[in-house]
Scaffold this active site. Structure first.
Site, PDB file in Angstrom:
ATOM      1  N   ASP A  47       0.824  -1.144  -0.012  1.00  0.00           N
ATOM      2  CA  ASP A  47      -0.025   0.070   0.080  1.00  0.00           C
ATOM      3  C   ASP A  47       0.805   1.240   0.215  1.00  0.00           C
ATOM      4  O   ASP A  47       2.068   1.289  -0.344  1.00  0.00           O
ATOM      5  CB  ASP A  47      -1.084  -0.017   1.180  1.00  0.00           C
ATOM      6  CG  ASP A  47      -2.199   0.618   0.965  1.00  0.00           C
ATOM      7  OD1 ASP A  47      -2.334   1.780   1.058  1.00  0.00           O
ATOM      8  OD2 ASP A  47      -3.267  -0.022   0.373  1.00  0.00           O
ATOM      9  N   ASP A  48       0.384   2.362   0.424  1.00  0.00           N
ATOM     10  CA  ASP A  48       0.908   3.611   0.463  1.00  0.00           C
ATOM     11  C   ASP A  48       2.109   3.620   1.065  1.00  0.00           C
ATOM     12  O   ASP A  48       2.526   3.083   2.045  1.00  0.00           O
ATOM     13  CB  ASP A  48      -0.065   4.507   1.151  1.00  0.00           C
ATOM     14  CG  ASP A  48       0.353   6.158   0.948  1.00  0.00           C
ATOM     15  OD1 ASP A  48       1.092   6.160   0.312  1.00  0.00           O
ATOM     16  OD2 ASP A  48      -0.213   6.919   1.691  1.00  0.00           O
ATOM     17  N   ARG A  59      -5.613  16.509   3.184  1.00  0.00           N
ATOM     18  CA  ARG A  59      -4.476  15.364   3.464  1.00  0.00           C
ATOM     19  C   ARG A  59      -3.178  15.900   3.123  1.00  0.00           C
ATOM     20  O   ARG A  59      -2.550  14.980   2.681  1.00  0.00           O
ATOM     21  CB  ARG A  59      -4.784  14.014   3.163  1.00  0.00           C
ATOM     22  CG  ARG A  59      -4.224  12.848   3.932  1.00  0.00           C
ATOM     23  CD  ARG A  59      -4.292  11.510   3.104  1.00  0.00           C
ATOM     24  NE  ARG A  59      -4.086  10.373   3.911  1.00  0.00           N
ATOM     25  CZ  ARG A  59      -3.584   9.240   3.484  1.00  0.00           C
ATOM     26  NH1 ARG A  59      -3.247   9.271   2.031  1.00  0.00           N
ATOM     27  NH2 ARG A  59      -3.342   8.263   4.407  1.00  0.00           N
ATOM     28  N   LYS A  87      -3.900  -0.759  -6.680  1.00  0.00           N
ATOM     29  CA  LYS A  87      -4.916  -0.181  -5.944  1.00  0.00           C
ATOM     30  C   LYS A  87      -4.971   1.302  -6.423  1.00  0.00           C
ATOM     31  O   LYS A  87      -3.834   2.090  -6.395  1.00  0.00           O
ATOM     32  CB  LYS A  87      -4.622  -0.380  -4.525  1.00  0.00           C
ATOM     33  CG  LYS A  87      -5.837   0.322  -3.577  1.00  0.00           C
ATOM     34  CD  LYS A  87      -5.586  -0.062  -2.149  1.00  0.00           C
ATOM     35  CE  LYS A  87      -6.353   0.564  -1.022  1.00  0.00           C
ATOM     36  NZ  LYS A  87      -6.039   0.484   0.302  1.00  0.00           N
ATOM     37  N   TRP A  88      -5.874   1.587  -7.028  1.00  0.00           N
ATOM     38  CA  TRP A  88      -5.922   3.062  -7.543  1.00  0.00           C
ATOM     39  C   TRP A  88      -6.708   4.047  -6.445  1.00  0.00           C
ATOM     40  O   TRP A  88      -8.014   4.090  -6.576  1.00  0.00           O
ATOM     41  CB  TRP A  88      -6.734   3.150  -8.830  1.00  0.00           C
ATOM     42  CG  TRP A  88      -6.837   4.456  -9.564  1.00  0.00           C
ATOM     43  CD1 TRP A  88      -7.217   5.629  -9.120  1.00  0.00           C
ATOM     44  CD2 TRP A  88      -6.148   4.709 -10.865  1.00  0.00           C
ATOM     45  NE1 TRP A  88      -7.044   6.638 -10.210  1.00  0.00           N
ATOM     46  CE2 TRP A  88      -6.457   6.059 -11.120  1.00  0.00           C
ATOM     47  CE3 TRP A  88      -5.625   3.986 -11.821  1.00  0.00           C
ATOM     48  CZ2 TRP A  88      -6.121   6.645 -12.486  1.00  0.00           C
ATOM     49  CZ3 TRP A  88      -5.046   4.734 -13.173  1.00  0.00           C
ATOM     50  CH2 TRP A  88      -5.345   6.069 -13.436  1.00  0.00           C
ATOM     51  N   ASP A  89      -6.161   4.753  -5.977  1.00  0.00           N
ATOM     52  CA  ASP A  89      -6.693   5.535  -4.703  1.00  0.00           C
ATOM     53  C   ASP A  89      -6.808   7.092  -4.967  1.00  0.00           C
ATOM     54  O   ASP A  89      -6.371   7.444  -6.156  1.00  0.00           O
ATOM     55  CB  ASP A  89      -5.818   5.427  -3.368  1.00  0.00           C
ATOM     56  CG  ASP A  89      -6.359   5.626  -2.054  1.00  0.00           C
ATOM     57  OD1 ASP A  89      -7.516   6.031  -1.962  1.00  0.00           O
ATOM     58  OD2 ASP A  89      -6.048   5.058  -1.226  1.00  0.00           O
ATOM     59  N   ASN A 103      -7.368  10.384  -2.813  1.00  0.00           N
ATOM     60  CA  ASN A 103      -7.589  10.797  -1.107  1.00  0.00           C
ATOM     61  C   ASN A 103      -7.862  12.135  -0.875  1.00  0.00           C
ATOM     62  O   ASN A 103      -7.667  12.849   0.335  1.00  0.00           O
ATOM     63  CB  ASN A 103      -6.322  10.483  -0.300  1.00  0.00           C
ATOM     64  CG  ASN A 103      -6.332   8.941  -0.063  1.00  0.00           C
ATOM     65  OD1 ASN A 103      -7.497   8.405   0.537  1.00  0.00           O
ATOM     66  ND2 ASN A 103      -5.292   8.135  -0.058  1.00  0.00           N
ATOM     67  N   CYS A 108     -10.377   2.829  -5.252  1.00  0.00           N
ATOM     68  CA  CYS A 108     -10.463   3.572  -3.901  1.00  0.00           C
ATOM     69  C   CYS A 108     -10.665   5.012  -3.755  1.00  0.00           C
ATOM     70  O   CYS A 108      -9.819   5.506  -4.626  1.00  0.00           O
ATOM     71  CB  CYS A 108      -9.346   2.914  -2.906  1.00  0.00           C
ATOM     72  SG  CYS A 108      -9.008   3.362  -1.432  1.00  0.00           S
ATOM     73  N   ASP A 153     -12.946   2.400   4.385  1.00  0.00           N
ATOM     74  CA  ASP A 153     -11.686   2.233   5.272  1.00  0.00           C
ATOM     75  C   ASP A 153     -12.213   1.672   6.799  1.00  0.00           C
ATOM     76  O   ASP A 153     -11.228   1.165   7.538  1.00  0.00           O
ATOM     77  CB  ASP A 153     -10.994   3.739   5.517  1.00  0.00           C
ATOM     78  CG  ASP A 153     -10.152   3.758   4.383  1.00  0.00           C
ATOM     79  OD1 ASP A 153      -9.722   2.718   3.750  1.00  0.00           O
ATOM     80  OD2 ASP A 153      -9.599   4.848   4.159  1.00  0.00           O
TER      81      ASP A 153
HETATM   82  C1  GLA Z   1      -6.714   5.412   1.610  1.00  0.00           C
HETATM   83  C2  GLA Z   1      -7.162   4.098   1.510  1.00  0.00           C
HETATM   84  C3  GLA Z   1      -6.633   3.283   2.437  1.00  0.00           C
HETATM   85  C4  GLA Z   1      -4.989   3.537   2.252  1.00  0.00           C
HETATM   86  C5  GLA Z   1      -4.516   4.719   2.579  1.00  0.00           C
HETATM   87  C6  GLA Z   1      -3.172   4.962   2.230  1.00  0.00           C
HETATM   88  O1  GLA Z   1      -7.211   6.181   2.995  1.00  0.00           O
HETATM   89  O2  GLA Z   1      -8.499   4.133   1.862  1.00  0.00           O
HETATM   90  O3  GLA Z   1      -6.919   2.033   2.253  1.00  0.00           O
HETATM   91  O4  GLA Z   1      -4.580   2.941   0.975  1.00  0.00           O
HETATM   92  O5  GLA Z   1      -5.497   5.692   1.563  1.00  0.00           O
HETATM   93  O6  GLA Z   1      -2.612   6.340   2.304  1.00  0.00           O
END
Ligand code: GLA
Length: 763
Positions: free
Chosen positions: A376-377, A453, A486-488, A490, A536, A558
Site C-alpha cells: 500500500d501507500d 490530507r 490499488k488506484w486511490d 484521497n 479506492c 476504510d
Molecule cells: C486511503 C485508503 C486506505 C489506504 C490509505 C493510504 O485512506 O482508503 O486503504 O490505502 O489511503 O494512504
C-alpha cells in the site's frame, strides 16, 4: 422487436423481459411520456394514457390558437402539465429541467420538438465515457429520438438501449449545436422520468468517510428530495443511485424503479412530486459549477444512466443491476476469474515497512491461504508520512533496496503475487514532480489552493499531465510481474480551475477532470489488460458504476469493522454486486472502532465481498491463523456462488427488532442453477434466552432436496476464557420448499456479533 414505433399513433414502445416503457409524439410534435411499468403485451396501444393534468392559468405553446385552446381542450398542452420525456428550461415547465442553456443572443428559452428517430441494432459506445457494453453474442437495440429546438438549430438525440435478457434501459443524450454560434450548456441531466403517481418512497444513500452508503428510506412529498455531490467525485456523503418504490415495497414485493449513474464526478438526482401528484425522477451531472461551451458543429454527450423497473420488490431490482454490472459493465479477465486472496499491508504497517517486513507478512499470510501481497501507500519517493512524495512514482530505495523487482522476485519465489498502491490523481508539494512542474496542480492564479490530507490535485484535464503520470506508472507496472494495482484518490476537488482553459470554459473543469481520469485509466487498462485494478477513494468515496468500467472491484470503506460493514455492504448491495465490494479480515480489536469480533465473523463479512486480509500475521495466534486458513478455504470453495450467483438480503441490519429477541442480520447466495447456496448470518445483539430463530431462505428450487452443513461459533460460559471457537456439523436435509416456506431453525448463540455459515448443496 423489443423496440417498436407505431406510425399511426406516433408512439414508441420499449419492451424488456419484465417491463415496458412507452412515449408518444403529440399533434404539436411534443415528445411526452406515457408509461413505465410492468410488461405489457406486444401491440398494446397505450396512447389513451396521454391525457395530462391541467395546471390552472395554463401556458400555451405559441402555435396553439384560441380556438384549439377553448374548443379542443388543448389547454393540456401546457409544458408544466405534460409528462415530458426530456425536460427543458425556459418555456414554462417549472419542474426540474434536464437541459438548461444559453444561446449566443443571451436567451435561455429552449423548446424541443420531435424531429426524427431511428431504431438501430446494438448499442453505440459513448466516446470517452464508461458505459454498458455488449459481450459477444449479446443482442441489443437502441432507439435514438432526435429533438430540435423550434427557433434555433439546436438538436438533442435521446438514446435508449436495451440488451436481450436484461431488464434495464440505458439512457444518455447528445446535445448538438448547429446554430452557427456558440451555445452554453448550463445543465445537462441525463434522466427525466415523469410518472403518473406520487405514492413512492425514495431510497437514497448517505454516509461519511468510514461509513459509506447507509440506506435512508423516506416517503416522497410535494417538492423535491434530492441528493448530490459537488466534491468532484461521487463522494462519501451520498451515492449516485436512487430507488423509488411503492410505500409498502420490500425485498419481495412492490413496484420499484432504480437508477444508477455511470459516472464518477459531481452528480445530482432528484425525485420531485408536483402539484397534481406526479413524480419526476431526474439524474445527471450536477449543474452546480458546470457550464460547457459548445461551439457550432460540436456535440456534448451526457454520461449514461442505467434505469430499471421491478414489480417484484427490491431483491429482483438489485439482482438485475448485479447481473448487468458484473457482465456488461465490468471488463476484462477478472470479471469472470476468481480474484486472488490478497493481504494488504496498510493496517499492518502504515508507512513503516521495508522489503523484509513485506516478505515476512506475505510468507506468514501464505499459511492462511493468501495469494498476493499488496504494497500500500509509502513505497515511493521518500514517503514516510502522508505529506510528501505523491507524484514521484519511483521506488524508495531505503525501504525497497532491490527495487520493486527485488521484492517481486522474493514474493514470487514464495508463490505470492505482487500488487501495488498508486494515487495517480494527486501531488504532494514536497515532491520532485511539484518542484519541476508546480503548474501541474489545480490552482487558481492568485489564490492559495485548499490542501486536503496535505495533497493537491493534478490538473488531469491536461494531456501532458496525464502523459507524465501514465509514463511513470507504466514504468513501475512493467518493471516486474505486478498483477494488481490499488488506484486511490484521497481528496475532494476544490479550486476547480485549469491554467489551460480560457475563462469562458472554466465551468467545464469538473467534467473535463473526470474525462481525464477516465482517459488515464483507459490507457492503463489497454496497456495492461490482465491487471486487476481495485479502485479506492479514501475508502469508498468513489463507489460508482463509472469506476466499475475500469476496475471490477472498489474498496468499500476504510471501516473494516464487521459491526459497521454489515450496514455498509447491505446498502451497497442494493445496486452493486458483491463481486465489486473490496472487503478484508482486519485486526480485532478493529483499529478504527476497537470493537472486538472473531475471525469467523470478520471472515463471513469479508466473504460477502472480494475477501482478503489487512493485518500483520505476526500479531495473530496459532488459533486465529488456523481460523483464517479455514475462512480462505471456505471463500475459495464458494467464490463462484458468491460472485456469480444471486444475492438475497434476508434480514436487514437496519431493522429494529423487538429488544427481547436477539437481533440478527442474514444474507444468502444462490447459484444460478439453484444447486448450491450459502447462507450467512451474524447475531448483532445477543439477548440471553432470546428464543429460537426461523429464517426463510429464498431462491432455491422448491422441488430439490438440499443437504446442509453448518459452520458456527460455539462458546460456553463454563469454559473460560469465553472465546468462541469454530465448529461444523451436518445440519440436516430439507427440500427447497421447506427451507423457503418454513425456514431454517437456528439456535441463539451466546454472544454479540457471532456468525453462522451454512453450505446448502442439492443432492
Ligand atoms: C486511503 C485508503 C486506505 C489506504 C490509505 C493510504 O485512506 O482508503 O486503504 O490505502 O489511503 O494512504
Amino acid at each position: 422487436m423489443p423496440i417498436f414505433y407505431d406510425a399511426k399513433n406516433k408512439s414508441f414502445t420499449i419492451n424488456t423481459p419484465n417491463s415496458t416503457y412507452a412515449m408518444y409524439v403529440t399533434e404539436y410534435n411534443l415528445l411526452t411520456h406515457l408509461y413505465y411499468g410492468e410488461r405489457i403485451s406486444d401491440g398494446a396501444d397505450l396512447t389513451y394514457l396521454r391525457h395530462n393534468s391541467g395546471v390552472g392559468r395554463s401556458l400555451t405553446y405559441n402555435e396553439i390558437t384560441y380556438e384549439d385552446y377553448e374548443m379542443k381542450g388543448h389547454a393540456k398542452f401546457c409544458p408544466h402539465a405534460l409528462r415530458q420525456e426530456y425536460s427543458v428550461f425556459g418555456i414554462g415547465d417549472f419542474r426540474t429541467p434536464c437541459l438548461v442553456g444559453r444561446f449566443a443572443d443571451g436567451s435561455r428559452a429552449i423548446d424541443l420538438r420531435y424531429h426524427d428517430h431511428k431504431i438501430i441494432d446494438g448499442k453505440p459506445a459513448l466516446e470517452g465515457l464508461p458505459a454498458v457494453y455488449l459481450n459477444e453474442g449479446d443482442k441489443a437495440e437502441t432507439l435514438v429520438i432526435t429533438l430540435k429546438d423550434s427557433a434555433f438549430e439546436l438538436y438533442v438525440e435521446l438514446y435508449y438501449s436495451i440488451i436481450e435478457g436484461h431488464d434495464q434501459i440505458m439512457r444518455s443524450e447528445r446535445i448538438i449545436n448547429k446554430t452557427g454560434k456558440e451555445f452554453f450548456i448550463e445543465s445537462a441531466l441525463t434522466l427525466n422520468l415523469d410518472i403518473h403517481k406520487k405514492d413512492f418512497d425514495a431510497i437514497t444513500f448517505y454516509g461519511k468517510p468510514n461509513n459509506e452508503r447507509y440506506v435512508e428510506r423516506t416517503p416522497l412529498r410535494h417538492g423535491k428530495i434530492s441528493v448530490d455531490s459537488t466534491a468532484g467525485s461521487t463522494g462519501h456523503f451520498t451515492n449516485n443511485s436512487i430507488i423509488i418504490c411503492d410505500n409498502n415495497a420490500d425485498e419481495d414485493k412492490g413496484e420499484c424503479i432504480g437508477a444508477t449513474f455511470v459516472y464518477s464526478g459531481n452528480f445530482v438526482t432528484t425525485a420531485e412530486v408536483d402539484h397534481v401528484g406526479r413524480t419526476r425522477l431526474t439524474m445527471g451531472i450536477n449543474p452546480t459549477g458546470f457550464c460547457w461551451k459548445l461551439e457550432d458543429g460540436e456535440g456534448f454527450t451526457t454520461p449514461e444512466v442505467i434505469l430499471a423497473y421491478s414489480n417484484k420488490g427490491l431483491g429482483t431490482l438489485s439482482n438485475g443491476f448485479h447481473d448487468l454490472i458484473r457482465y456488461n459493465l465490468c471488463r476484462g479477465k477478472w470479471k469472470d476469474s476468481r480474484r486472488p486472496v490478497l493481504i494488504n499491508n496498510w493496517e499492518a504497517t502504515v508507512f513503516d515497512f521495508d522489503e523484509d517486513k513485506l516478505v515476512e507478512i506475505a510468507t506468514d499470510a501464505k499459511e492462511f491461504g493468501v495469494e498476493m501481497l499488496v504494497v500500500d501507500d509509502g513505497w515511493f519517493g521518500h514517503r514516510d508520512w502522508d505529506n510528501t512524495s505523491l507524484g514521484d512514482w519511483y521506488v524508495d530505495k531505503k525501504k525497497l533496496p532491490n527495487g520493486m523487482e527485488g521484492l517481486c522476485k522474493r514474493l514470487n519465489d514464495e508463490g505470492v503475487e505482487l500488487g501495488v498502491w498508486f494515487e495517480p490523481e494527486n501531488i504532494s508539494e514536497e515532491s520532485d514532480l511539484y518542484k519541476a512542474h508546480p503548474d501541474y496542480c489545480i490552482q487558481i492564479p492568485g489564490r492559495g489552493p485548499m490542501r486536503n490530507r496535505w495533497e493537491l490535485t493534478l490538473d488531469l484535464t491536461r494531456k501532458e499531465v496525464r502523459d507524465n503520470i501514465f509514463e511513470q506508472m507504466k514504468k513501475v507496472i512493467s518493471s516486474c510481474p505486478i498483477r494488481y494495482i490499488k488506484w486511490d484518490m484521497n481528496r475532494n476537488i476544490t479550486d476547480a480551475y485549469s491554467l489551460s482553459l480560457p475563462a469562458d470554459r472554466q465551468g467545464e473543469f469538473y467534467h473535463r477532470f473526470i474525462l481525464g481520469v477516465y482517459d488515464l485509466m483507459e490507457r492503463i487498462v489497454q496497456e495492461f489488460p490482465d491487471l486487476l485494478i481495485e479502485n479506492c477513494n479514501g475508502g469508498g468515496g468513489r463507489f460508482d458504476a463509472g469506476m466499475l468500467y475500469y476496475s471490477p472491484q472498489i474498496w468499500c470503506s476504510d471501516n473494516t469493522d464487521p459491526v459497521h460493514r454489515f450496514k455498509i455492504q447491505y446498502g451497497t448491495s442494493l445496486i452493486y454486486p458483491v463481486s465489486t465490494m473490496g472487503a478484508h479480515i482486519a485486526y480485532a480489536p478493529n483499529i478504527n472502532t476497537f470493537h472486538h469480533t472473531s475471525v469467523f465473523t470478520r471472515g463471513v463479512t469479508a466473504m460477502a465481498g472480494t475477501f482478503g486480509f489487512e493485518l500483520d500475521p505476526m500479531h495473530e495466534t496459532e488459533t486465529t491463523k488456523k481460523e483464517m486458513a479455514l475462512m480462505s478455504e471456505l471463500y475459495k470453495k464458494h467464490y463462484f456462488t458468491i460472485n456469480h450467483g444471486d444475492y438475497y438480503r434476508l434480514i436487514s441490519p437496519y431493522e429494529a427488532q423487538p429488544v427481547t429477541v436477539s437481533r440478527i442480520t442474514a444474507w444468502e447466495f444462490v447459484s444460478k442453477d439453484k444447486n448450491k447456496a450459502l447462507f450467512s448470518m451474524v447475531q448483532m445483539d445477543n439477548v440471553n434466552d432470546g428464543g429460537d430463530l426461523y429464517v426463510k431462505l429464498k431462491g432455491l428450487d422448491p422441488d430439490k432436496k438440499y443437504k446442509l452443513h453448518m459452520y458456527y461459533e460455539n462458546r460456553h460460559y463454563k469454559i473460560k476464557p469465553f472465546t468462541p471457537w469454530i465448529e461444523d456439523k451436518d445440519f440436516g436435509e430439507y427440500t427447497g420448499e421447506i427451507l423457503m416456506k418454513c425456514g431454517l431453525h437456528l439456535n441463539i448463540f451466546r454472544g454479540d456479533n457471532m456468525a453462522a455459515l451454512i453450505e446448502i448443496d442439492a443432492i
